[in-house]
Design a protein around this motif. Structure first.
Motif, PDB file in Angstrom:
ATOM      1  N   ARG A  85      -6.142   4.114   3.289  1.00  0.00           N
ATOM      2  CA  ARG A  85      -6.354   5.368   2.555  1.00  0.00           C
ATOM      3  C   ARG A  85      -7.006   6.399   3.461  1.00  0.00           C
ATOM      4  NH1 ARG A  85      -9.857   4.999  -2.715  1.00  0.00           N
ATOM      5  NH2 ARG A  85     -11.450   4.746  -1.105  1.00  0.00           N
TER       6      ARG A  85
ATOM      7  N   TYR B  12       0.823  -1.208   0.000  1.00  0.00           N
ATOM      8  CA  TYR B  12       0.000   0.000   0.000  1.00  0.00           C
ATOM      9  C   TYR B  12       0.862   1.265   0.000  1.00  0.00           C
ATOM     10  CZ  TYR B  12      -3.009   3.766   1.099  1.00  0.00           C
ATOM     11  OH  TYR B  12      -3.642   4.963   1.025  1.00  0.00           O
ATOM     12  N   TRP B  13       1.811   1.347   0.914  1.00  0.00           N
ATOM     13  CA  TRP B  13       2.585   2.589   1.026  1.00  0.00           C
ATOM     14  C   TRP B  13       3.475   2.797  -0.193  1.00  0.00           C
ATOM     15  CZ3 TRP B  13       0.578   5.954   3.898  1.00  0.00           C
ATOM     16  CH2 TRP B  13       0.013   5.645   5.125  1.00  0.00           C
TER      17      TRP B  13
ATOM     18  N   TRP C 122      -7.523  -7.466   1.212  1.00  0.00           N
ATOM     19  CA  TRP C 122      -6.947  -6.257   0.644  1.00  0.00           C
ATOM     20  C   TRP C 122      -7.924  -5.089   0.466  1.00  0.00           C
ATOM     21  CZ3 TRP C 122      -2.672  -3.674  -0.170  1.00  0.00           C
ATOM     22  CH2 TRP C 122      -2.703  -2.634  -1.091  1.00  0.00           C
TER      23      TRP C 122
ATOM     24  N   PHE D  18      -7.138  -1.606   2.114  1.00  0.00           N
ATOM     25  CA  PHE D  18      -6.842  -0.463   1.252  1.00  0.00           C
ATOM     26  C   PHE D  18      -7.653   0.747   1.690  1.00  0.00           C
ATOM     27  CE2 PHE D  18      -7.832   2.019  -2.570  1.00  0.00           C
ATOM     28  CZ  PHE D  18      -6.555   2.365  -2.955  1.00  0.00           C
TER      29      PHE D  18
ATOM     30  N   SER E 171     -10.664  -2.307  -7.258  1.00  0.00           N
ATOM     31  CA  SER E 171     -10.172  -3.029  -6.083  1.00  0.00           C
ATOM     32  C   SER E 171     -10.040  -4.519  -6.377  1.00  0.00           C
ATOM     33  CB  SER E 171     -11.098  -2.785  -4.893  1.00  0.00           C
ATOM     34  OG  SER E 171     -12.364  -3.300  -5.158  1.00  0.00           O
TER      35      SER E 171
ATOM     36  N   GLN F  80      -6.783  -4.891  -8.120  1.00  0.00           N
ATOM     37  CA  GLN F  80      -5.711  -4.737  -7.141  1.00  0.00           C
ATOM     38  C   GLN F  80      -5.549  -6.004  -6.310  1.00  0.00           C
ATOM     39  OE1 GLN F  80      -6.396  -1.340  -4.724  1.00  0.00           O
ATOM     40  NE2 GLN F  80      -5.562   0.093  -6.221  1.00  0.00           N
TER      41      GLN F  80
ATOM     42  N   THR G 202       6.135  -3.387  -6.986  1.00  0.00           N
ATOM     43  CA  THR G 202       5.062  -2.437  -6.725  1.00  0.00           C
ATOM     44  C   THR G 202       5.429  -1.047  -7.238  1.00  0.00           C
ATOM     45  OG1 THR G 202       4.731  -3.668  -4.695  1.00  0.00           O
ATOM     46  CG2 THR G 202       3.469  -1.664  -4.952  1.00  0.00           C
TER      47      THR G 202
ATOM     48  N   ARG H  13      -2.696   2.283  -9.198  1.00  0.00           N
ATOM     49  CA  ARG H  13      -3.633   3.284  -8.678  1.00  0.00           C
ATOM     50  C   ARG H  13      -4.892   3.365  -9.527  1.00  0.00           C
ATOM     51  NH1 ARG H  13       0.464   8.285  -7.810  1.00  0.00           N
ATOM     52  NH2 ARG H  13       1.596   7.491  -6.001  1.00  0.00           N
TER      53      ARG H  13
END
Lengths: 337, 162
Positions: free
Chosen positions: B153, B44-45, B145, B149, B99, B102, B87, B95
């Motif tokens: 966020r 994620y980061w 996930w 996510f 979802s 992802q 990633t 991005r």
């Protein structure tokens, strides 16, 4: 573009670190000192288990408590009776051994501990206990629960230690059948079921279902005569060179939380790990206690052999003579391939 | 410049929680379903703030994981560095993904992470080859996930992490 170079650099760096960690021992110091940082994380991660234990303790009915108390008293009575017998037997055994000029074999110096974490890696069976170098834990110490042998310490951190269970497939426990003294090596099974497999046992050997396996004391790692497992199946397959024998460990590997660490006997020293060899050295240099004194201690108050958990009182003020002193201490790789 | 390094503690806190979740003992039967929290937080980061959480950060995070797991130093570090690399090179496409897409990528990445650590552990003789059931961890990670996510966020926006 720089991304590729960076990842390549870090891959090379990781490989270098892994190589250094597996081949040399100076990274063990780093790991040990960083153990001061990881201990609080383990402590936090253990909180749910502790809270649920606490809840179990607090929210329990009066009747249940009385019932449990009665049951425990009864068990204690039986245990005390067996202990009385044991004290007599131990005295007799030591006297006989003294006659044969063999060293005394009975020792019961233990340190209570708790399992606070379980290794999440599939294919390994390791647990983390809440005792570490500050409590005098050494690599190679045996872990027991109330029912039998559980495993041995493989890595010591400041406040915690990793213990490899005897059901790990890389761990071999030297055992013998209690009934007739038949010796074998019990290896942890590779499957998902936590059980033991006896290796290289000839088809003609006298091992039956239900036999109790106790530690044989060979290999100089585990003390002699602690219960290890019970034989659950014996298959004589003519297509295979050896008998296929499976055994169920007596220790409650996945349900128990309270365990005991057994003190090392004299010359099973830490093999140059750098963690805490001083502890053993001081013990070895002291003069041996005469067997008579040990017998007196043992027969006088066998139940006081449990050492207090305070770090100060743990250090051994007397050496515990090992039983097979003439066998050289073996390399750790023989014990856990 | 002061604006850029805002909210480091949120990133560190999320990693800390991921470590806790990664080492909390599970019952035996659930061991294989354990999601790979650290790898997911890292993905994620690296996707959201690629200029702050890079390969070096991933490597350090993996080293901490090695310490906590008691595994060979550098083992998780290597795997996480590679995950971070993939990633980072995909982050602009990631991005844009829905979802579900992802989750598919997370499934592949976490699966790769699990495979790599498994192989390295076998090579380092820290584990023995067993069945492939441990890959179920990738499945559960992909399943979790979308929620994770959204949660991360919200945290990133709420605390203004940039």
């Amino acid at each position: 573009m720089s991304l590729e170079y960076r990842v390549a650099a870090f891959v090379v760096l990781s490989m270098a670190v892994m190589f250094a960690d597996s081949r040399f021992d100076y990274l063990d110091r780093v790991r040990y000192s960083l153990g001061f940082l990881t201990a609080p994380v383990y402590w936090l991660a253990d909180t749910p288990a502790r809270v649920s234990n606490w809840i179990d303790d607090v929210f329990v009915s009066h009747g249940d408590l009385i019932e449990e108390n009665e049951r425990l008293r009864e068990e204690l009575l039986f245990a005390q009776r067996e202990l009385q017998l044991l004290a007599g037997l131990a005295t007799e055994n030591n006297r006989l051994r003294a006659l044969q000029e063999a060293s005394a074999s009975v020792n019961g110096r233990v340190l209570p501990a708790e399992i606070i974490n379980v290794s999440s890696t599939p294919g390994t069976r390791r647990v983390l206990i809440n005792r570490g170098a500050t409590d005098g834990v050494l690599v190679g110490q045996a872990l027991l629960d109330a029912h039998g042998l559980m495993g041995q310490v493989v890595e010591v951190l400041p406040f915690t230690s990793w213990v490899m269970l005897i059901t790990d497939s890389r761990h071999g426990t030297p055992v013998q059948v209690n009934r007739n003294g038949e010796r074998a090596v019990a290896r942890g099974s590779r499957g998902d079921v936590p059980e033991l497999e006896l290796e290289f046992v000839p088809d003609t050997s006298d091992i039956e279902v239900g036999d109790l396996l106790v530690s044989s004391g060979l290999g100089q790692r585990f003390p002699k005569d602690y219960p290890v497992a019970e034989v659950t199946s014996v298959v004589h397959d003519r297509g295979q060179p050896f008998a296929v024998i499976k055994a169920r460990p007596l220790a409650q590997m996945d349900s128990t939380r309270h365990v005991m660490l057994l003190a090392l006997t004299g010359n099973e020293a830490d093999r140059g790990d750098g963690t805490a060899p001083v502890w053993v050295d001081t013990a070895q240099n002291k003069p041996a206690v005469p067997i008579e004194e040990q017998i007196e201690e043992l027969s006088a108050s066998p139940q006081e052999e449990v050492v207090n958990p305070e770090p100060d009182s743990v250090s051994p003020d007397e050496p515990l003579p090992s039983e097979v002193a003439d066998i050289l201490p073996e390399e750790p790789s023989n014990q856990q391939e | 410049m002061q604006q850029r390094n805002h909210g480091t503690w949120v990133i560190l806190l999320s990693f800390f929680v991921a470590y806790l979740l990664a080492i909390v003992p599970f019952p035996d039967w659930a061991m294989n379903y354990r999601p790979q929290w650290v790898a997911m937080v890292l993905i994620y980061w690296a996707m959201a703030l690629p200029y702050r959480v890079g390969i070096g950060f991933a490597w350090m995070a993996g080293l901490v994981m090695d310490l906590l797991e008691g595994s060979l130093l550098g083992l998780n570090a290597l795997a996480l560095a590679i995950i971070a690399y993939i990633t980072l090179s995909l982050h602009q496409r990631l991005r844009m993904f829905s979802s579900l897409q992802q989750s598919g990528v997370v499934l592949a990445l976490v699966g790769l992470h699990l495979m790599m650590t498994h192989w390295m552990k076998i090579a380092a003789e820290q584990a023995v080859a067993s069945n492939l059931l441990f890959l179920l961890g990738a499945l559960s990670s992909a399943f979790i996930w979308p929620w994770m996510f959204v949660l991360l966020r919200q945290m990133r926006r709420g605390f203004g992490v940039r």
